[in-house]
Design a protein around this motif. Structure first.
Motif, PDB file in Angstrom:
ATOM      1  N   PRO A  77       0.802  -1.227   0.000  1.00 33.37           N
ATOM      2  CA  PRO A  77       0.000   0.000   0.000  1.00 33.37           C
ATOM      3  C   PRO A  77       0.838   1.281   0.000  1.00 33.37           C
ATOM      4  O   PRO A  77       0.295   2.377  -0.155  1.00 33.37           O
ATOM      5  CB  PRO A  77      -0.815  -0.118   1.288  1.00 33.37           C
ATOM      6  CG  PRO A  77       0.010  -0.979   2.184  1.00 33.37           C
ATOM      7  CD  PRO A  77       0.730  -1.939   1.277  1.00 33.37           C
ATOM      8  N   TYR A  78       2.163   1.170   0.150  1.00 35.18           N
ATOM      9  CA  TYR A  78       3.021   2.345   0.232  1.00 35.18           C
ATOM     10  C   TYR A  78       3.686   2.677  -1.106  1.00 35.18           C
ATOM     11  O   TYR A  78       4.484   3.599  -1.181  1.00 35.18           O
ATOM     12  CB  TYR A  78       4.075   2.157   1.328  1.00 35.18           C
ATOM     13  CG  TYR A  78       3.425   1.901   2.654  1.00 35.18           C
ATOM     14  CD1 TYR A  78       2.871   2.939   3.396  1.00 35.18           C
ATOM     15  CD2 TYR A  78       3.301   0.603   3.151  1.00 35.18           C
ATOM     16  CE1 TYR A  78       2.235   2.706   4.602  1.00 35.18           C
ATOM     17  CE2 TYR A  78       2.661   0.367   4.364  1.00 35.18           C
ATOM     18  CZ  TYR A  78       2.132   1.419   5.076  1.00 35.18           C
ATOM     19  OH  TYR A  78       1.493   1.182   6.263  1.00 35.18           O
ATOM     20  N   LEU A  79       3.356   1.908  -2.145  1.00 33.66           N
ATOM     21  CA  LEU A  79       3.944   2.147  -3.457  1.00 33.66           C
ATOM     22  C   LEU A  79       2.909   2.704  -4.419  1.00 33.66           C
ATOM     23  O   LEU A  79       1.741   2.313  -4.377  1.00 33.66           O
ATOM     24  CB  LEU A  79       4.484   0.836  -4.047  1.00 33.66           C
ATOM     25  CG  LEU A  79       5.662   0.189  -3.360  1.00 33.66           C
ATOM     26  CD1 LEU A  79       6.020  -1.116  -4.069  1.00 33.66           C
ATOM     27  CD2 LEU A  79       6.858   1.117  -3.333  1.00 33.66           C
ATOM     28  N   LYS A 105      11.304  -7.428   4.761  1.00 36.07           N
ATOM     29  CA  LYS A 105      10.327  -7.923   5.727  1.00 36.07           C
ATOM     30  C   LYS A 105       9.927  -9.369   5.419  1.00 36.07           C
ATOM     31  O   LYS A 105       9.871 -10.213   6.311  1.00 36.07           O
ATOM     32  CB  LYS A 105       9.099  -7.016   5.746  1.00 36.07           C
ATOM     33  CG  LYS A 105       8.045  -7.454   6.751  1.00 36.07           C
ATOM     34  CD  LYS A 105       6.946  -6.444   6.957  1.00 36.07           C
ATOM     35  CE  LYS A 105       6.172  -6.208   5.703  1.00 36.07           C
ATOM     36  NZ  LYS A 105       4.972  -5.401   5.896  1.00 36.07           N
ATOM     37  N   GLU A 106       9.653  -9.660   4.155  1.00 35.83           N
ATOM     38  CA  GLU A 106       9.206 -10.998   3.793  1.00 35.83           C
ATOM     39  C   GLU A 106      10.304 -12.047   3.994  1.00 35.83           C
ATOM     40  O   GLU A 106      10.039 -13.149   4.475  1.00 35.83           O
ATOM     41  CB  GLU A 106       8.667 -11.008   2.368  1.00 35.83           C
ATOM     42  CG  GLU A 106       7.352 -10.243   2.256  1.00 35.83           C
ATOM     43  CD  GLU A 106       6.792 -10.149   0.845  1.00 35.83           C
ATOM     44  OE1 GLU A 106       7.404 -10.686  -0.106  1.00 35.83           O
ATOM     45  OE2 GLU A 106       5.712  -9.542   0.688  1.00 35.83           O
ATOM     46  N   ILE A 108      13.724  -3.862   9.563  1.00 41.39           N
ATOM     47  CA  ILE A 108      14.058  -2.527   9.073  1.00 41.39           C
ATOM     48  C   ILE A 108      13.256  -1.535   9.907  1.00 41.39           C
ATOM     49  O   ILE A 108      12.078  -1.769  10.187  1.00 41.39           O
ATOM     50  CB  ILE A 108      13.768  -2.389   7.573  1.00 41.39           C
ATOM     51  CG1 ILE A 108      14.210  -1.031   7.074  1.00 41.39           C
ATOM     52  CG2 ILE A 108      12.326  -2.660   7.254  1.00 41.39           C
ATOM     53  CD1 ILE A 108      14.228  -0.919   5.576  1.00 41.39           C
ATOM     54  N   THR A 109      13.908  -0.484  10.341  1.00 41.77           N
ATOM     55  CA  THR A 109      13.237   0.463  11.225  1.00 41.77           C
ATOM     56  C   THR A 109      13.757   1.874  11.001  1.00 41.77           C
ATOM     57  O   THR A 109      14.801   2.072  10.369  1.00 41.77           O
ATOM     58  CB  THR A 109      13.392   0.030  12.700  1.00 41.77           C
ATOM     59  OG1 THR A 109      12.554   0.834  13.517  1.00 41.77           O
ATOM     60  CG2 THR A 109      14.832   0.127  13.171  1.00 41.77           C
ATOM     61  N   GLU A 113       4.462  -0.725  10.663  1.00 34.74           N
ATOM     62  CA  GLU A 113       5.020  -2.029  11.042  1.00 34.74           C
ATOM     63  C   GLU A 113       6.521  -1.947  11.299  1.00 34.74           C
ATOM     64  O   GLU A 113       7.093  -2.840  11.917  1.00 34.74           O
ATOM     65  CB  GLU A 113       4.741  -3.065   9.956  1.00 34.74           C
ATOM     66  CG  GLU A 113       3.282  -3.415   9.810  1.00 34.74           C
ATOM     67  CD  GLU A 113       3.040  -4.390   8.662  1.00 34.74           C
ATOM     68  OE1 GLU A 113       4.013  -4.909   8.069  1.00 34.74           O
ATOM     69  OE2 GLU A 113       1.862  -4.627   8.360  1.00 34.74           O
ATOM     70  N   ASN A 114       7.160  -0.897  10.825  1.00 35.56           N
ATOM     71  CA  ASN A 114       8.606  -0.738  10.989  1.00 35.56           C
ATOM     72  C   ASN A 114       8.974   0.043  12.254  1.00 35.56           C
ATOM     73  O   ASN A 114      10.125   0.431  12.434  1.00 35.56           O
ATOM     74  CB  ASN A 114       9.201  -0.053   9.759  1.00 35.56           C
ATOM     75  CG  ASN A 114       9.021  -0.879   8.514  1.00 35.56           C
ATOM     76  OD1 ASN A 114       8.825  -2.091   8.569  1.00 35.56           O
ATOM     77  ND2 ASN A 114       9.059  -0.233   7.367  1.00 35.56           N
TER      78      ASN A 114
END
Length: 186
Positions: free
Chosen positions: A55-57, A80-81, A96-97, A105-106
């Motif tokens: 959803p972020y692309l 993430k995957e 990743i953060t 989620e990050n």
């Protein structure tokens, strides 16, 4: 007794040092993978029933001339995957953060948040800790991610420039087996 204690401590330090190097290698391999994906503008995977678009692309889905659908994966999504695969195998996981989140989620945990602040305010290049989480010991490793030219395709609207710290990747490796082996050797 003193000799035994010294030898046992040296052995423990050596094993922990090896696991720290394993965490560094996982981090470096993840950064290389992310760079490759970013340099190629992302990767496309076949849209299967269990896969969801990011959803972020912008334009996260394409359709080929035969009508087959593909989903775009950016470095963050692939990271993430792949982490989820590794965690299911019981090997390790990475996260990743950032302090400037695009995806909630990050969100950093306390270890990651402390490290991110230290990376921003000092010349610290990595942080390593052994932590107990729910009665299990883990080696926690984190190192910063820096903005490269390929990163700006997705992150320029956040005001980043090449060389800025974008966030970090943390690596978590289970240590209970290691401590059980050390106890058995003692």
């Amino acid at each position: 007794s003193i000799s035994f204690y010294i030898i046992a401590k040296k052995q423990e330090q050596l094993i922990i040092s090896q696991i720290e190097n394993e965490a560094r290698t996982i981090f470096q391999q993840t950064v290389i993978m992310r760079r490759w994906i970013a340099d190629h503008g992302g990767v496309f995977i076949e849209k299967l029933p269990w896969t969801k678009p990011n959803p972020y692309l912008r334009d996260p889905e394409i359709v080929d001339e035969k009508g087959k659908k593909y989903l775009k994966r950016n470095p963050a999504m692939v990271t993430k995957e792949l982490s989820q695969y590794a965690q299911r195998e019981g090997l390790y996981w990475f996260h990743i953060t950032s302090l400037k989140l695009m995806n909630p989620e990050n969100k950093p945990d306390e270890f990651e948040k402390r490290a991110l602040h230290q990376f921003e305010n000092t010349n610290l290049k990595e942080l390593i800790s052994i932590e107990t989480i729910e009665n299990y010991k883990y080696l926690r490793y984190i190192s910063p991610l820096y903005v490269e030219e390929a990163c700006l395709k997705c992150h320029i609207h956040q005001g980043y420039k090449i060389g800025d710290m974008r966030g970090a990747i943390s690596v978590t490796i289970p240590m209970n087996k290691t401590y059980n082996i050390l106890a058995s050797n003692r």
